[in-house]
Motif scaffolding. Sequence first.
Motif, PDB file in Angstrom:
ATOM      1  N   LYS A 232       0.836  -1.204   0.000  1.00 32.34           N
ATOM      2  CA  LYS A 232       0.000   0.000   0.000  1.00 32.34           C
ATOM      3  C   LYS A 232       0.871   1.253   0.000  1.00 32.34           C
ATOM      4  O   LYS A 232       1.972   1.254   0.559  1.00 32.34           O
ATOM      5  N   SER A 233       0.357   2.309  -0.603  1.00 34.66           N
ATOM      6  CA  SER A 233       1.042   3.603  -0.629  1.00 34.66           C
ATOM      7  C   SER A 233       0.039   4.703  -0.351  1.00 34.66           C
ATOM      8  O   SER A 233      -1.145   4.580  -0.673  1.00 34.66           O
ATOM      9  N   SER A 234       0.539   5.781   0.238  1.00 33.81           N
ATOM     10  CA  SER A 234      -0.300   6.936   0.525  1.00 33.81           C
ATOM     11  C   SER A 234       0.613   8.129   0.800  1.00 33.81           C
ATOM     12  O   SER A 234       1.841   7.994   0.818  1.00 33.81           O
ATOM     13  N   VAL A 235       0.008   9.265   1.053  1.00 36.36           N
ATOM     14  CA  VAL A 235       0.753  10.470   1.413  1.00 36.36           C
ATOM     15  C   VAL A 235       0.191  10.998   2.730  1.00 36.36           C
ATOM     16  O   VAL A 235      -1.034  11.117   2.878  1.00 36.36           O
ATOM     17  N   GLY A 236       1.066  11.269   3.691  1.00 34.51           N
ATOM     18  CA  GLY A 236       0.638  11.833   4.976  1.00 34.51           C
ATOM     19  C   GLY A 236       0.208  10.792   5.984  1.00 34.51           C
ATOM     20  O   GLY A 236       0.726  10.747   7.090  1.00 34.51           O
ATOM     21  N   GLU A 237      -0.757   9.961   5.624  1.00 32.55           N
ATOM     22  CA  GLU A 237      -1.180   8.861   6.497  1.00 32.55           C
ATOM     23  C   GLU A 237      -1.745   7.727   5.671  1.00 32.55           C
ATOM     24  O   GLU A 237      -2.218   7.926   4.558  1.00 32.55           O
ATOM     25  N   LEU A 238      -1.661   6.539   6.243  1.00 33.89           N
ATOM     26  CA  LEU A 238      -2.141   5.342   5.567  1.00 33.89           C
ATOM     27  C   LEU A 238      -2.965   4.544   6.568  1.00 33.89           C
ATOM     28  O   LEU A 238      -2.514   4.296   7.683  1.00 33.89           O
ATOM     29  N   ASP A 239      -4.176   4.184   6.169  1.00 38.02           N
ATOM     30  CA  ASP A 239      -5.071   3.402   7.025  1.00 38.02           C
ATOM     31  C   ASP A 239      -5.450   2.140   6.261  1.00 38.02           C
ATOM     32  O   ASP A 239      -6.224   2.193   5.310  1.00 38.02           O
ATOM     33  N   PHE A 240      -4.890   1.003   6.668  1.00 37.48           N
ATOM     34  CA  PHE A 240      -5.088  -0.260   5.961  1.00 37.48           C
ATOM     35  C   PHE A 240      -5.902  -1.232   6.799  1.00 37.48           C
ATOM     36  O   PHE A 240      -5.718  -1.327   8.011  1.00 37.48           O
ATOM     37  N   LYS A 241      -6.795  -1.973   6.113  1.00 36.10           N
ATOM     38  CA  LYS A 241      -7.540  -3.056   6.751  1.00 36.10           C
ATOM     39  C   LYS A 241      -7.633  -4.204   5.747  1.00 36.10           C
ATOM     40  O   LYS A 241      -7.935  -3.998   4.577  1.00 36.10           O
ATOM     41  N   GLY A 242      -7.357  -5.422   6.225  1.00 39.81           N
ATOM     42  CA  GLY A 242      -7.462  -6.598   5.369  1.00 39.81           C
ATOM     43  C   GLY A 242      -7.907  -7.807   6.176  1.00 39.81           C
ATOM     44  O   GLY A 242      -7.711  -7.856   7.391  1.00 39.81           O
ATOM     45  N   LYS A 243      -8.524  -8.783   5.486  1.00 41.44           N
ATOM     46  CA  LYS A 243      -9.009  -9.994   6.161  1.00 41.44           C
ATOM     47  C   LYS A 243      -8.452 -11.228   5.471  1.00 41.44           C
ATOM     48  O   LYS A 243      -8.283 -11.243   4.260  1.00 41.44           O
ATOM     49  N   VAL A 244      -8.190 -12.253   6.289  1.00 35.96           N
ATOM     50  CA  VAL A 244      -7.609 -13.505   5.799  1.00 35.96           C
ATOM     51  C   VAL A 244      -8.205 -14.659   6.602  1.00 35.96           C
ATOM     52  O   VAL A 244      -8.411 -14.538   7.813  1.00 35.96           O
ATOM     53  N   LYS A 245      -8.469 -15.781   5.930  1.00 34.54           N
ATOM     54  CA  LYS A 245      -8.910 -16.996   6.619  1.00 34.54           C
ATOM     55  C   LYS A 245      -7.715 -17.632   7.334  1.00 34.54           C
ATOM     56  O   LYS A 245      -6.621 -17.736   6.769  1.00 34.54           O
ATOM     57  N   VAL A 246      -7.931 -18.039   8.590  1.00 36.57           N
ATOM     58  CA  VAL A 246      -6.868 -18.638   9.400  1.00 36.57           C
ATOM     59  C   VAL A 246      -7.405 -19.884  10.107  1.00 36.57           C
ATOM     60  O   VAL A 246      -8.574 -20.228   9.970  1.00 36.57           O
ATOM     61  N   THR A 247      -6.558 -20.518  10.892  1.00 39.82           N
ATOM     62  CA  THR A 247      -6.923 -21.731  11.619  1.00 39.82           C
ATOM     63  C   THR A 247      -6.902 -21.459  13.115  1.00 39.82           C
ATOM     64  O   THR A 247      -5.948 -20.877  13.628  1.00 39.82           O
ATOM     65  N   LYS A 248      -7.958 -21.893  13.804  1.00 44.09           N
ATOM     66  CA  LYS A 248      -8.011 -21.715  15.260  1.00 44.09           C
ATOM     67  C   LYS A 248      -6.854 -22.452  15.931  1.00 44.09           C
ATOM     68  O   LYS A 248      -6.427 -23.500  15.481  1.00 44.09           O
ATOM     69  N   GLY A 249      -6.367 -21.850  17.022  1.00 50.21           N
ATOM     70  CA  GLY A 249      -5.294 -22.457  17.790  1.00 50.21           C
ATOM     71  C   GLY A 249      -3.893 -22.153  17.264  1.00 50.21           C
ATOM     72  O   GLY A 249      -2.908 -22.548  17.881  1.00 50.21           O
ATOM     73  N   GLN A 250      -3.812 -21.491  16.132  1.00 45.45           N
ATOM     74  CA  GLN A 250      -2.515 -21.173  15.537  1.00 45.45           C
ATOM     75  C   GLN A 250      -2.109 -19.726  15.856  1.00 45.45           C
ATOM     76  O   GLN A 250      -2.955 -18.864  16.064  1.00 45.45           O
ATOM     77  N   THR A 251      -0.804 -19.484  15.865  1.00 40.64           N
ATOM     78  CA  THR A 251      -0.269 -18.147  16.139  1.00 40.64           C
ATOM     79  C   THR A 251       0.148 -17.497  14.832  1.00 40.64           C
ATOM     80  O   THR A 251       0.769 -18.140  13.977  1.00 40.64           O
ATOM     81  N   TYR A 252      -0.197 -16.226  14.693  1.00 42.55           N
ATOM     82  CA  TYR A 252       0.089 -15.467  13.482  1.00 42.55           C
ATOM     83  C   TYR A 252       0.841 -14.183  13.841  1.00 42.55           C
ATOM     84  O   TYR A 252       0.660 -13.630  14.924  1.00 42.55           O
ATOM     85  N   GLN A 253       1.670 -13.757  12.898  1.00 36.26           N
ATOM     86  CA  GLN A 253       2.436 -12.528  13.095  1.00 36.26           C
ATOM     87  C   GLN A 253       2.172 -11.592  11.919  1.00 36.26           C
ATOM     88  O   GLN A 253       2.242 -11.998  10.753  1.00 36.26           O
ATOM     89  N   LEU A 254       1.877 -10.337  12.236  1.00 31.44           N
ATOM     90  CA  LEU A 254       1.679  -9.308  11.229  1.00 31.44           C
ATOM     91  C   LEU A 254       2.922  -8.413  11.237  1.00 31.44           C
ATOM     92  O   LEU A 254       3.288  -7.876  12.284  1.00 31.44           O
ATOM     93  N   THR A 255       3.585  -8.300  10.080  1.00 32.06           N
ATOM     94  CA  THR A 255       4.766  -7.439   9.992  1.00 32.06           C
ATOM     95  C   THR A 255       4.477  -6.281   9.042  1.00 32.06           C
ATOM     96  O   THR A 255       3.696  -6.416   8.094  1.00 32.06           O
ATOM     97  N   VAL A 256       5.140  -5.152   9.308  1.00 29.97           N
ATOM     98  CA  VAL A 256       4.984  -3.969   8.458  1.00 29.97           C
ATOM     99  C   VAL A 256       6.360  -3.385   8.182  1.00 29.97           C
ATOM    100  O   VAL A 256       7.086  -3.032   9.108  1.00 29.97           O
ATOM    101  N   ASP A 257       6.706  -3.326   6.902  1.00 28.72           N
ATOM    102  CA  ASP A 257       7.932  -2.675   6.466  1.00 28.72           C
ATOM    103  C   ASP A 257       7.526  -1.343   5.839  1.00 28.72           C
ATOM    104  O   ASP A 257       6.764  -1.315   4.867  1.00 28.72           O
ATOM    105  N   ILE A 258       8.033  -0.265   6.393  1.00 25.93           N
ATOM    106  CA  ILE A 258       7.628   1.074   5.976  1.00 25.93           C
ATOM    107  C   ILE A 258       8.810   1.804   5.345  1.00 25.93           C
ATOM    108  O   ILE A 258       9.921   1.777   5.869  1.00 25.93           O
ATOM    109  N   THR A 259       8.524   2.471   4.238  1.00 25.50           N
ATOM    110  CA  THR A 259       9.468   3.409   3.646  1.00 25.50           C
ATOM    111  C   THR A 259       8.790   4.769   3.710  1.00 25.50           C
ATOM    112  O   THR A 259       7.698   4.954   3.176  1.00 25.50           O
TER     113      THR A 259
END
Length: 117
Positions: free
Chosen positions: A74-101
């Motif tokens: 995603k790209s924006s100017v000044g501010e960025l507001d992102f929302k996304g959804k993904v199917k996952v499995t119960k009982g599992q651990t997930y990590q969300l990473t963000v690399d920003i330039t």
Amino acid sequence: MKKRIFPILLILIMVFTSPAYAASTRAAAATPHISFDGTTASCSVFIAADRPTDKIDAVIKLWHGSECIETWEKSSVGELDFKGKVKVTKGQTYQLTVDITLAGKAQPRLSVEKTCK
């Protein structure tokens, strides 16, 4: 001797009264977040640049262990507001990473980890 003191004194006054400018470091206030609704992970990231004209580029990834299960760019100017959804499995651990330039300069990676219960 008096003729030399005046120019030296003038130079010293100019040196000590000139303003010093520190190099400003650009930084983004960023907040990654994961929440779960059953087997759906809701991933969100809000990034606010310190200047409203700064370009923001973000690569957002959801990881399950060492496997990247979703990537958003995603790209924006000044501010960025992102929302996304993904199917996952119960009982599992997930990590969300963000690399920003921000304004062409890479920022440290941000991440958050949570288990789907």
